[in-house]
Design a protein around this motif. Structure first.
Motif, PDB file in Angstrom:
ATOM      1  N   PHE A  14     -15.282   4.491 -20.487  1.00  0.00           N
ATOM      2  CA  PHE A  14     -15.086   3.600 -19.357  1.00  0.00           C
ATOM      3  C   PHE A  14     -14.592   4.339 -18.119  1.00  0.00           C
ATOM      4  CE2 PHE A  14     -15.268  -0.996 -20.465  1.00  0.00           C
ATOM      5  CZ  PHE A  14     -15.809  -0.844 -21.726  1.00  0.00           C
ATOM      6  N   ALA A  15     -14.846   3.712 -16.999  1.00  0.00           N
ATOM      7  CA  ALA A  15     -14.234   4.114 -15.739  1.00  0.00           C
ATOM      8  C   ALA A  15     -13.211   3.051 -15.351  1.00  0.00           C
ATOM      9  CB  ALA A  15     -15.283   4.250 -14.646  1.00  0.00           C
ATOM     10  N   ILE A  16     -12.119   3.494 -14.783  1.00  0.00           N
ATOM     11  CA  ILE A  16     -11.072   2.583 -14.322  1.00  0.00           C
ATOM     12  C   ILE A  16     -10.958   2.712 -12.813  1.00  0.00           C
ATOM     13  CG2 ILE A  16      -8.702   1.834 -14.602  1.00  0.00           C
ATOM     14  CD1 ILE A  16     -10.345   1.855 -17.188  1.00  0.00           C
ATOM     15  N   GLY A  17     -10.970   1.596 -12.162  1.00  0.00           N
ATOM     16  CA  GLY A  17     -10.867   1.593 -10.710  1.00  0.00           C
ATOM     17  C   GLY A  17      -9.642   0.851 -10.230  1.00  0.00           C
ATOM     18  N   TRP A  18      -9.166   1.249  -9.084  1.00  0.00           N
ATOM     19  CA  TRP A  18      -8.120   0.498  -8.371  1.00  0.00           C
ATOM     20  C   TRP A  18      -8.760  -0.132  -7.144  1.00  0.00           C
ATOM     21  CZ3 TRP A  18      -3.380  -0.856  -9.880  1.00  0.00           C
ATOM     22  CH2 TRP A  18      -2.751  -0.123 -10.902  1.00  0.00           C
ATOM     23  N   PHE A  19      -8.450  -1.395  -6.942  1.00  0.00           N
ATOM     24  CA  PHE A  19      -8.947  -2.146  -5.802  1.00  0.00           C
ATOM     25  C   PHE A  19      -7.776  -2.828  -5.118  1.00  0.00           C
ATOM     26  CE2 PHE A  19     -13.495  -1.919  -6.716  1.00  0.00           C
ATOM     27  CZ  PHE A  19     -13.473  -1.495  -8.042  1.00  0.00           C
ATOM     28  N   ARG A  20      -8.005  -3.293  -3.917  1.00  0.00           N
ATOM     29  CA  ARG A  20      -6.963  -4.052  -3.231  1.00  0.00           C
ATOM     30  C   ARG A  20      -7.596  -5.139  -2.396  1.00  0.00           C
ATOM     31  NH1 ARG A  20      -4.793   0.628   0.983  1.00  0.00           N
ATOM     32  NH2 ARG A  20      -6.623   0.667   2.366  1.00  0.00           N
ATOM     33  N   GLN A  21      -6.806  -6.170  -2.206  1.00  0.00           N
ATOM     34  CA  GLN A  21      -7.259  -7.291  -1.377  1.00  0.00           C
ATOM     35  C   GLN A  21      -6.108  -7.783  -0.527  1.00  0.00           C
ATOM     36  OE1 GLN A  21      -9.173 -10.483  -3.541  1.00  0.00           O
ATOM     37  NE2 GLN A  21     -10.258 -11.138  -1.694  1.00  0.00           N
ATOM     38  N   ALA A  22      -6.282  -7.641   0.760  1.00  0.00           N
ATOM     39  CA  ALA A  22      -5.301  -8.135   1.722  1.00  0.00           C
ATOM     40  C   ALA A  22      -5.648  -9.576   2.091  1.00  0.00           C
ATOM     41  CB  ALA A  22      -5.310  -7.250   2.961  1.00  0.00           C
ATOM     42  N   PRO A  23      -4.669 -10.354   2.557  1.00  0.00           N
ATOM     43  CA  PRO A  23      -4.931 -11.744   2.924  1.00  0.00           C
ATOM     44  C   PRO A  23      -6.063 -11.864   3.934  1.00  0.00           C
ATOM     45  CG  PRO A  23      -2.582 -11.330   2.889  1.00  0.00           C
ATOM     46  CD  PRO A  23      -3.243  -9.996   2.721  1.00  0.00           C
ATOM     47  N   GLY A  24      -7.010 -12.707   3.626  1.00  0.00           N
ATOM     48  CA  GLY A  24      -8.117 -12.934   4.543  1.00  0.00           C
ATOM     49  C   GLY A  24      -9.176 -11.873   4.564  1.00  0.00           C
ATOM     50  N   LYS A  25      -9.055 -10.893   3.676  1.00  0.00           N
ATOM     51  CA  LYS A  25     -10.025  -9.794   3.663  1.00  0.00           C
ATOM     52  C   LYS A  25     -10.716  -9.718   2.301  1.00  0.00           C
ATOM     53  CE  LYS A  25      -7.869  -6.857   7.147  1.00  0.00           C
ATOM     54  NZ  LYS A  25      -7.445  -5.476   7.480  1.00  0.00           N
ATOM     55  N   GLU A  26     -11.844  -9.045   2.285  1.00  0.00           N
ATOM     56  CA  GLU A  26     -12.566  -8.846   1.033  1.00  0.00           C
ATOM     57  C   GLU A  26     -11.870  -7.788   0.180  1.00  0.00           C
ATOM     58  OE1 GLU A  26     -17.107  -9.921   2.539  1.00  0.00           O
ATOM     59  OE2 GLU A  26     -16.639  -7.920   1.784  1.00  0.00           O
ATOM     60  N   ARG A  27     -12.112  -7.900  -1.116  1.00  0.00           N
ATOM     61  CA  ARG A  27     -11.577  -6.898  -2.025  1.00  0.00           C
ATOM     62  C   ARG A  27     -12.295  -5.571  -1.780  1.00  0.00           C
ATOM     63  NH1 ARG A  27     -10.415  -8.772  -8.091  1.00  0.00           N
ATOM     64  NH2 ARG A  27      -9.457 -10.372  -6.783  1.00  0.00           N
ATOM     65  N   GLU A  28     -11.528  -4.489  -1.713  1.00  0.00           N
ATOM     66  CA  GLU A  28     -12.122  -3.189  -1.449  1.00  0.00           C
ATOM     67  C   GLU A  28     -11.711  -2.167  -2.500  1.00  0.00           C
ATOM     68  OE1 GLU A  28     -10.798  -1.085   2.011  1.00  0.00           O
ATOM     69  OE2 GLU A  28      -8.723  -1.715   1.804  1.00  0.00           O
ATOM     70  N   GLY A  29     -12.603  -1.234  -2.753  1.00  0.00           N
ATOM     71  CA  GLY A  29     -12.314  -0.173  -3.694  1.00  0.00           C
ATOM     72  C   GLY A  29     -11.388   0.861  -3.088  1.00  0.00           C
ATOM     73  N   VAL A  30     -10.431   1.311  -3.882  1.00  0.00           N
ATOM     74  CA  VAL A  30      -9.450   2.294  -3.440  1.00  0.00           C
ATOM     75  C   VAL A  30      -9.689   3.632  -4.119  1.00  0.00           C
ATOM     76  CG1 VAL A  30      -7.009   2.886  -3.449  1.00  0.00           C
ATOM     77  CG2 VAL A  30      -7.720   0.535  -2.942  1.00  0.00           C
ATOM     78  N   SER A  31      -9.804   3.591  -5.444  1.00  0.00           N
ATOM     79  CA  SER A  31      -9.944   4.835  -6.192  1.00  0.00           C
ATOM     80  C   SER A  31     -10.563   4.543  -7.545  1.00  0.00           C
ATOM     81  CB  SER A  31      -8.572   5.493  -6.367  1.00  0.00           C
ATOM     82  OG  SER A  31      -8.697   6.764  -6.976  1.00  0.00           O
ATOM     83  N   LEU A  32     -11.099   5.592  -8.142  1.00  0.00           N
ATOM     84  CA  LEU A  32     -11.812   5.457  -9.408  1.00  0.00           C
ATOM     85  C   LEU A  32     -11.587   6.713 -10.226  1.00  0.00           C
ATOM     86  CD1 LEU A  32     -14.199   4.429 -11.252  1.00  0.00           C
ATOM     87  CD2 LEU A  32     -15.731   5.547  -9.633  1.00  0.00           C
ATOM     88  N   ILE A  33     -11.426   6.529 -11.549  1.00  0.00           N
ATOM     89  CA  ILE A  33     -11.287   7.677 -12.424  1.00  0.00           C
ATOM     90  C   ILE A  33     -12.163   7.483 -13.658  1.00  0.00           C
ATOM     91  CG2 ILE A  33      -9.265   6.795 -13.671  1.00  0.00           C
ATOM     92  CD1 ILE A  33      -8.203   9.757 -13.585  1.00  0.00           C
ATOM     93  N   SER A  34     -12.788   8.559 -14.080  1.00  0.00           N
ATOM     94  CA  SER A  34     -13.582   8.525 -15.293  1.00  0.00           C
ATOM     95  C   SER A  34     -12.675   8.747 -16.497  1.00  0.00           C
ATOM     96  CB  SER A  34     -14.651   9.629 -15.255  1.00  0.00           C
ATOM     97  OG  SER A  34     -15.190   9.843 -16.536  1.00  0.00           O
ATOM     98  N   GLY A  35     -12.764   7.838 -17.474  1.00  0.00           N
ATOM     99  CA  GLY A  35     -11.990   8.009 -18.690  1.00  0.00           C
ATOM    100  C   GLY A  35     -12.497   9.169 -19.531  1.00  0.00           C
ATOM    101  N   LYS A  36     -13.730   9.591 -19.260  1.00  0.00           N
ATOM    102  CA  LYS A  36     -14.330  10.666 -20.060  1.00  0.00           C
ATOM    103  C   LYS A  36     -13.800  12.036 -19.650  1.00  0.00           C
ATOM    104  CE  LYS A  36     -18.811  12.528 -21.432  1.00  0.00           C
ATOM    105  NZ  LYS A  36     -20.285  12.369 -21.327  1.00  0.00           N
ATOM    106  N   ASP A  37     -13.832  12.309 -18.333  1.00  0.00           N
ATOM    107  CA  ASP A  37     -13.467  13.667 -17.907  1.00  0.00           C
ATOM    108  C   ASP A  37     -12.428  13.703 -16.798  1.00  0.00           C
ATOM    109  OD1 ASP A  37     -16.545  14.202 -15.975  1.00  0.00           O
ATOM    110  OD2 ASP A  37     -14.835  12.868 -15.677  1.00  0.00           O
ATOM    111  N   GLY A  38     -11.916  12.540 -16.404  1.00  0.00           N
ATOM    112  CA  GLY A  38     -10.868  12.516 -15.388  1.00  0.00           C
ATOM    113  C   GLY A  38     -11.349  12.720 -13.973  1.00  0.00           C
ATOM    114  N   SER A  39     -12.653  12.725 -13.756  1.00  0.00           N
ATOM    115  CA  SER A  39     -13.156  12.850 -12.383  1.00  0.00           C
ATOM    116  C   SER A  39     -12.622  11.697 -11.543  1.00  0.00           C
ATOM    117  CB  SER A  39     -14.682  12.831 -12.375  1.00  0.00           C
ATOM    118  OG  SER A  39     -15.205  13.892 -13.113  1.00  0.00           O
ATOM    119  N   ALA A  40     -12.175  12.028 -10.345  1.00  0.00           N
ATOM    120  CA  ALA A  40     -11.535  11.026  -9.496  1.00  0.00           C
ATOM    121  C   ALA A  40     -12.244  10.912  -8.154  1.00  0.00           C
ATOM    122  CB  ALA A  40     -10.068  11.385  -9.286  1.00  0.00           C
TER     123      ALA A  40
END
Length: 125
Positions: free
Chosen positions: A31-57
Motif C-alpha cells: 500500500f501507499a499512505i498519503g496525507w491530505f488536508r482540507q481547510a474550511p471552504g476548500k477542496e481536499r488536497e494532497g500533501v504527501s505520499l509514501i510507499s509502504g514497499k520502499d519508502g519512496s516519498a
C-alpha cells in the motif's frame, strides 16, 4: 482497513508538529499512505505520499522542504513531521491508504480508498 490520525494541535506560526497515522487491516508493503488536508471552504488536497514497499516519498510543492513523511513498518505507523508551519497550513489533516498500483505521485484524493477521521491543525499568526 483502519487508519487513525493523531497529533493535531494549535501551534504558532514557525512552529512544528508531528502527526501520526496508525494503520491496520492491510499488508503495509502493498500500500501507499498519503496525507491530505482540507481547510474550511476548500477542496481536499494532497500533501504527501509514501510507499509502504520502499519508502519512496513525494510532496506537494506547497510543503516541500518543510514537511517530512516517514513510516515505521514494524509498527505500521506513518508520520508527518511539519516544520516552519504557516497560517495557511491550518486544516483538518487526513491519512489515507490505497494499493500502490492505484496511486500516482500526484497525490490525488480520488486515488485513495480508505480514510481516517482526521486531526485538526491550527496555525496562529
Amino acid at each position: 482497513v483502519q487508519l487513525v490520525e493523531s497529533g493535531g494541535a494549535l501551534v504558532q506560526a514557525g512552529g512544528s508538529l508531528r502527526l501520526s497515522c496508525a494503520t491496520s487491516g492491510f499488508t503495509f508493503d502493498d500500500f501507499a499512505i498519503g496525507w491530505f488536508r482540507q481547510a474550511p471552504g476548500k477542496e481536499r488536497e494532497g500533501v504527501s505520499l509514501i510507499s509502504g514497499k520502499d519508502g519512496s516519498a513525494f510532496y506537494a510543492d506547497s510543503v516541500k522542504g518543510r514537511f517530512t513523511i516517514s513510516c515505521d513498518k514494524a509498527k505500521k505507523m506513518v508520520y508527518l513531521q511539519m516544520d516552519s508551519l504557516k497560517p495557511e497550513d491550518t486544516a483538518v489533516y487526513y491519512c489515507a491508504a490505497s494499493p500502490i498500483y492505484k496511486v500516482t505521485t500526484h497525490i490525488r484524493p480520488h486515488q485513495f480508498d480508505d480514510w481516517g477521521q482526521g486531526t485538526l491543525v491550527t496555525v496562529s499568526s
